[in-house]
Design a protein around this motif. Structure first.
Motif, PDB file in Angstrom:
ATOM      1  N   GLU A   1      91.270-112.372  46.901  1.00  5.58           N
ATOM      2  CA  GLU A   1      91.973-112.857  48.094  1.00  5.58           C
ATOM      3  C   GLU A   1      92.291-111.727  49.051  1.00  5.58           C
ATOM      4  OE1 GLU A   1      92.662-115.955  49.145  1.00  5.58           O
ATOM      5  OE2 GLU A   1      91.454-116.671  47.454  1.00  5.58           O
ATOM      6  N   GLU A   2      92.597-110.544  48.520  1.00  8.64           N
ATOM      7  CA  GLU A   2      92.865-109.383  49.379  1.00  8.64           C
ATOM      8  C   GLU A   2      91.601-108.975  50.141  1.00  8.64           C
ATOM      9  OE1 GLU A   2      95.784-107.809  50.113  1.00  8.64           O
ATOM     10  OE2 GLU A   2      96.568-109.601  49.071  1.00  8.64           O
ATOM     11  N   ILE A   3      90.437-109.073  49.483  1.00  6.83           N
ATOM     12  CA  ILE A   3      89.175-108.761  50.172  1.00  6.83           C
ATOM     13  C   ILE A   3      88.952-109.736  51.319  1.00  6.83           C
ATOM     14  CG2 ILE A   3      86.670-108.574  49.919  1.00  6.83           C
ATOM     15  CD1 ILE A   3      87.175-107.899  46.941  1.00  6.83           C
ATOM     16  N   LEU A   4      89.228-111.018  51.074  1.00  3.91           N
ATOM     17  CA  LEU A   4      89.023-112.041  52.098  1.00  3.91           C
ATOM     18  C   LEU A   4      89.885-111.777  53.345  1.00  3.91           C
ATOM     19  CD1 LEU A   4      88.934-115.294  49.926  1.00  3.91           C
ATOM     20  CD2 LEU A   4      86.987-114.137  50.977  1.00  3.91           C
ATOM     21  N   LYS A   5      91.019-111.108  53.145  1.00  8.06           N
ATOM     22  CA  LYS A   5      91.936-110.843  54.256  1.00  8.06           C
ATOM     23  C   LYS A   5      91.480-109.686  55.140  1.00  8.06           C
ATOM     24  CE  LYS A   5      96.026-112.461  51.709  1.00  8.06           C
ATOM     25  NZ  LYS A   5      97.292-112.040  51.061  1.00  8.06           N
ATOM     26  N   VAL A   6      90.518-108.882  54.665  1.00  9.54           N
ATOM     27  CA  VAL A   6      90.043-107.749  55.464  1.00  9.54           C
ATOM     28  C   VAL A   6      89.403-108.284  56.744  1.00  9.54           C
ATOM     29  CG1 VAL A   6      88.504-105.744  55.537  1.00  9.54           C
ATOM     30  CG2 VAL A   6      89.673-106.350  53.398  1.00  9.54           C
ATOM     31  N   SER A   7      89.782-107.731  57.885  1.00 11.22           N
ATOM     32  CA  SER A   7      89.304-108.235  59.175  1.00 11.22           C
ATOM     33  C   SER A   7      87.840-107.891  59.399  1.00 11.22           C
ATOM     34  CB  SER A   7      90.141-107.640  60.308  1.00 11.22           C
ATOM     35  OG  SER A   7      89.895-106.241  60.423  1.00 11.22           O
ATOM     36  N   GLU A   8      87.237-108.601  60.327  1.00 14.72           N
ATOM     37  CA  GLU A   8      85.850-108.330  60.721  1.00 14.72           C
ATOM     38  C   GLU A   8      85.708-106.881  61.186  1.00 14.72           C
ATOM     39  OE1 GLU A   8      82.025-109.371  61.061  1.00 14.72           O
ATOM     40  OE2 GLU A   8      83.325-111.130  61.133  1.00 14.72           O
ATOM     41  N   GLU A   9      86.697-106.407  61.917  1.00 15.35           N
ATOM     42  CA  GLU A   9      86.659-105.045  62.459  1.00 15.35           C
ATOM     43  C   GLU A   9      86.703-103.997  61.354  1.00 15.35           C
ATOM     44  OE1 GLU A   9      89.214-102.261  65.615  1.00 15.35           O
ATOM     45  OE2 GLU A   9      89.974-104.229  64.983  1.00 15.35           O
ATOM     46  N   ASP A  10      87.519-104.259  60.314  1.00 13.47           N
ATOM     47  CA  ASP A  10      87.697-103.280  59.240  1.00 13.47           C
ATOM     48  C   ASP A  10      86.685-103.437  58.106  1.00 13.47           C
ATOM     49  OD1 ASP A  10      89.857-102.175  60.551  1.00 13.47           O
ATOM     50  OD2 ASP A  10      91.335-103.433  59.514  1.00 13.47           O
ATOM     51  N   TYR A  11      85.866-104.499  58.159  1.00 16.87           N
ATOM     52  CA  TYR A  11      84.996-104.795  57.018  1.00 16.87           C
ATOM     53  C   TYR A  11      83.926-103.727  56.762  1.00 16.87           C
ATOM     54  CZ  TYR A  11      84.044-108.124  53.376  1.00 16.87           C
ATOM     55  OH  TYR A  11      83.965-108.731  52.145  1.00 16.87           O
TER      56      TYR A  11
ATOM     57  N   LYS B   1      84.504-106.307  31.873  1.00 16.20           N
ATOM     58  CA  LYS B   1      85.193-107.598  31.913  1.00 16.20           C
ATOM     59  C   LYS B   1      85.924-107.836  33.231  1.00 16.20           C
ATOM     60  CE  LYS B   1      85.321-108.443  26.997  1.00 16.20           C
ATOM     61  NZ  LYS B   1      86.101-108.895  25.820  1.00 16.20           N
ATOM     62  N   ALA B   2      86.388-106.763  33.865  1.00 14.74           N
ATOM     63  CA  ALA B   2      87.033-106.926  35.170  1.00 14.74           C
ATOM     64  C   ALA B   2      86.010-107.370  36.211  1.00 14.74           C
ATOM     65  CB  ALA B   2      87.702-105.628  35.592  1.00 14.74           C
ATOM     66  N   ALA B   3      84.803-106.796  36.151  1.00 15.92           N
ATOM     67  CA  ALA B   3      83.750-107.174  37.092  1.00 15.92           C
ATOM     68  C   ALA B   3      83.315-108.617  36.863  1.00 15.92           C
ATOM     69  CB  ALA B   3      82.549-106.233  36.953  1.00 15.92           C
ATOM     70  N   HIS B   4      83.230-109.023  35.600  1.00 13.28           N
ATOM     71  CA  HIS B   4      82.838-110.412  35.310  1.00 13.28           C
ATOM     72  C   HIS B   4      83.917-111.383  35.785  1.00 13.28           C
ATOM     73  CE1 HIS B   4      80.316-113.420  33.584  1.00 13.28           C
ATOM     74  NE2 HIS B   4      81.239-113.850  32.750  1.00 13.28           N
ATOM     75  N   ALA B   5      85.164-110.975  35.676  1.00 20.04           N
ATOM     76  CA  ALA B   5      86.258-111.811  36.199  1.00 20.04           C
ATOM     77  C   ALA B   5      86.148-111.942  37.717  1.00 20.04           C
ATOM     78  CB  ALA B   5      87.608-111.215  35.811  1.00 20.04           C
ATOM     79  N   MET B   6      85.743-110.875  38.396  1.00 20.39           N
ATOM     80  CA  MET B   6      85.537-110.943  39.845  1.00 20.39           C
ATOM     81  C   MET B   6      84.413-111.912  40.195  1.00 20.39           C
ATOM     82  SD  MET B   6      87.620-109.191  41.814  1.00 20.39           S
ATOM     83  CE  MET B   6      86.806-108.547  43.285  1.00 20.39           C
ATOM     84  N   THR B   7      83.378-111.942  39.353  1.00 16.18           N
ATOM     85  CA  THR B   7      82.302-112.920  39.543  1.00 16.18           C
ATOM     86  C   THR B   7      82.863-114.331  39.506  1.00 16.18           C
ATOM     87  OG1 THR B   7      80.558-111.493  38.644  1.00 16.18           O
ATOM     88  CG2 THR B   7      80.184-113.862  38.530  1.00 16.18           C
ATOM     89  N   TRP B   8      83.721-114.604  38.528  1.00 17.27           N
ATOM     90  CA  TRP B   8      84.310-115.939  38.416  1.00 17.27           C
ATOM     91  C   TRP B   8      85.235-116.235  39.601  1.00 17.27           C
ATOM     92  CZ3 TRP B   8      82.622-120.014  36.396  1.00 17.27           C
ATOM     93  CH2 TRP B   8      81.864-119.981  35.217  1.00 17.27           C
ATOM     94  N   ALA B   9      85.950-115.218  40.070  1.00 19.04           N
ATOM     95  CA  ALA B   9      86.806-115.420  41.251  1.00 19.04           C
ATOM     96  C   ALA B   9      85.960-115.810  42.459  1.00 19.04           C
ATOM     97  CB  ALA B   9      87.605-114.151  41.542  1.00 19.04           C
TER      98      ALA B   9
ATOM     99  N   SER C   1      74.012-112.555  61.740  1.00 20.05           N
ATOM    100  CA  SER C   1      74.769-111.984  60.630  1.00 20.05           C
ATOM    101  C   SER C   1      75.680-110.854  61.094  1.00 20.05           C
ATOM    102  CB  SER C   1      73.818-111.440  59.555  1.00 20.05           C
ATOM    103  OG  SER C   1      73.041-112.471  58.989  1.00 20.05           O
ATOM    104  N   THR C   2      76.793-110.690  60.379  1.00 23.91           N
ATOM    105  CA  THR C   2      77.675-109.532  60.552  1.00 23.91           C
ATOM    106  C   THR C   2      77.910-108.930  59.178  1.00 23.91           C
ATOM    107  OG1 THR C   2      79.735-110.771  60.216  1.00 23.91           O
ATOM    108  CG2 THR C   2      78.840-110.711  62.468  1.00 23.91           C
ATOM    109  N   VAL C   3      78.552-107.766  59.140  1.00 22.50           N
ATOM    110  CA  VAL C   3      78.826-107.126  57.852  1.00 22.50           C
ATOM    111  C   VAL C   3      79.717-108.028  56.989  1.00 22.50           C
ATOM    112  CG1 VAL C   3      79.878-105.121  56.724  1.00 22.50           C
ATOM    113  CG2 VAL C   3      78.547-104.818  58.824  1.00 22.50           C
ATOM    114  N   LYS C   4      80.693-108.663  57.587  1.00 22.46           N
ATOM    115  CA  LYS C   4      81.610-109.534  56.844  1.00 22.46           C
ATOM    116  C   LYS C   4      80.983-110.890  56.536  1.00 22.46           C
ATOM    117  CE  LYS C   4      86.298-111.543  56.997  1.00 22.46           C
ATOM    118  NZ  LYS C   4      86.754-111.051  55.697  1.00 22.46           N
ATOM    119  N   LEU C   5      80.132-111.381  57.431  1.00 19.57           N
ATOM    120  CA  LEU C   5      79.566-112.718  57.271  1.00 19.57           C
ATOM    121  C   LEU C   5      78.043-112.679  57.436  1.00 19.57           C
ATOM    122  CD1 LEU C   5      80.385-115.695  56.758  1.00 19.57           C
ATOM    123  CD2 LEU C   5      80.425-115.988  59.238  1.00 19.57           C
TER     124      LEU C   5
END
Length: 444
Positions: free
Chosen positions: A24-34, A119-127, A327-331
């Motif tokens: 969720e914190e990654i999703l909050k990063v702005s287009e400008e800061d991505y 396991k942390a990376a695999h959890a990120m996959t599930w997120a 396309s953009t870096v964020k999207l």
């Protein structure tokens, strides 16, 4: 309400709660800061593996651990052949085969290997998966899934998968036989259960859609709780999507992923193939491994930004794709993916088995020593198949016997197979190795 799915992940040692917060914190990063976020993550993961992973350090050919992002284009492109060696030789310091998530690739590209995620990376996959499925009101803790996937047929493997299905609130339809009699039973399940969504291999769900079409059935007439269908692992053709949406009665969402990585691209509510830019960095490269402009066709090359146990840095997945000019870096938007089709095997008994069935058969010959480098299976007659393979050592009679036992179990007895050890296998004009090929007339 008790969240059984989250609990099962936590029980297996995957820190899903933290992963979802981080995602969720990654999703909050702005287009400008991505762009800064992406460059920072790329720098951190490369330096981590240069410092902690001898396999990757040797591949790069340098001892330095102070990598500069300006050197990114000089990094080698990692191929599946690079990874066909024992897993323990590829793990980073501090990780063992018992402390990581270990799995095998399907071999759909013809180059199978065993991989690992911490396991942390695999959890990120599930997120990442949970977030994207949430676009369509799918809740992994509460939504009931009809799953068109393979399942191991040995007792222990079968029971293990059925337990995982129970914990994940899903019912799996084995795909090894999709003849009309079997599909009658599948339809009955939808008539008696409140199914929320369908997920599975494209070719299997398309076969079910064609079954519904011949009977002039709209599935939601019998199962009104259905919301959406996600198809994966193989290309979904436009005409098949139209057929499915008509006879399933729900939107069909196209998913592109790789088990060793994550969801790579997922169809959003605007009908765009939105690329995962949160946990992956996706590049489209030319034959000289240089990035091409948006709108230009090239090799799909992917970096896993969070997997510390095993390096997937500039990893060539084996597909050809095009990123949209908008396309953009964020999207990033995947405009087109070329490849990932799978034929259907038609057997003497009348069974129809997707080409991916051979993933489960060929598990018998995928060993951690990396002996079998490549293989293709070709159907030449209703009851006759040929396996062409490249290996360090020829398959032994004992190995062939085990393969034929698996074939009889997963497909049917009485099929004839020949094995051809080759020095090189024929590829498509684009360099793709198709694991299953049928010389029979196309299935109608």
């Amino acid at each position: 309400m008790f969240n059984l799915f989250h609990f099962s992940l936590k029980l297996s040692g995957f820190p899903i709660a933290k992963a979802q917060v981080d995602f969720e914190e990654i999703l909050k990063v702005s287009e400008e800061d991505y762009p800064h976020y992406i460059e920072k993550r790329k720098l951190e993961i490369v330096n981590y593996h240069l410092k902690n992973n001898p396999f990757y350090r040797n591949l790069v050919g340098q001892e330095q651990v102070d990598f500069a992002i300006s050197e990114w284009n000089n990094l080698p492109v990692l191929t599946k052949k690079n990874l066909q060696k024992p897993l323990k030789e590829r793990l980073s310091h501090g990780y063992s085969e018992k402390s990581v998530f270990v799995n095998k690739t399907s071999g759909s590209s013809g180059d199978p290997f065993i991989f690992a995620k911490d396991k942390a990376a695999h959890a990120m996959t599930w997120a990442s998966i949970i977030h994207r499925f949430g676009w369509y009101a799918v809740d992994f803790n509460n939504s009931y899934q009809a799953r068109f996937y393979g399942i191991p047929l040995d007792f222990v493997g079968y029971q293990k998968e059925r337990l995982k299905d129970f914990l994940s609130k899903r019912y799996r339809f084995p795909i090894f036989d999709l003849s009309d009699g079997v599909l009658d039973g599948v339809l009955k399940h939808f008539k008696t259960k409140k199914v929320d969504y369908i997920n599975g291999y494209t070719s299997s769900i398309v076969l079910f859609g064609k079954y519904l079409q011949t009977r002039n059935i709209i599935l939601t007439d019998f199962c009104p709780t259905l919301k959406v269908c996600m198809v994966t692992s193989e290309m979904l053709f436009d005409e098949d999507k139209v057929l499915l949406e008509k006879h399933l009665g729900i939107p069909v969402v196209n998913e592109y992923g790789a088990s060793e990585l994550d969801l790579i691209a997922f169809q959003n509510k605007k009908d765009e193939w939105q690329v995962n830019s949160e946990t992956l960095f996706v590049e489209i490269l030319d034959e000289n491994n240089q990035a091409v402009p948006y709108g230009t066709e090239g090799k799909v090359v992917i970096t896993s930004l969070y997997n510390k146990a095993h390096p997937f840095i500039r990893y060539e997945i084996g597909d050809i794709g095009i990123l949209d000019v908008k396309s953009t870096v964020k999207l990033p938007i995947l405009k087109k993916l070329i490849g990932r089709t799978s034929d259907v095997a038609l057997l003497p008994s009348g069974k129809k088995a997707p080409g991916l069935t051979f993933y489960y058969v060929t598990k018998s010959i995928i060993e951690d020593d990396g002996n079998v480098k490549e293989f293709v299976v070709r159907q030449t007659k209703l009851d006759t198949f040929e396996i062409d393979y490249v290996s360090s050592e020829a398959l032994t009679p004992e190995q062939i016997l085990e393969i034929e036992k698996a074939i009889a179990t997963y497909l049917e007895p009485g099929l004839h197979f020949t094995y051809n050890r080759m020095t090189v296998l024929k590829r498509t004009a684009r360099g793709k190795l198709k694991q299953f090929q049928s010389d029979l007339p196309p299935l109608r």
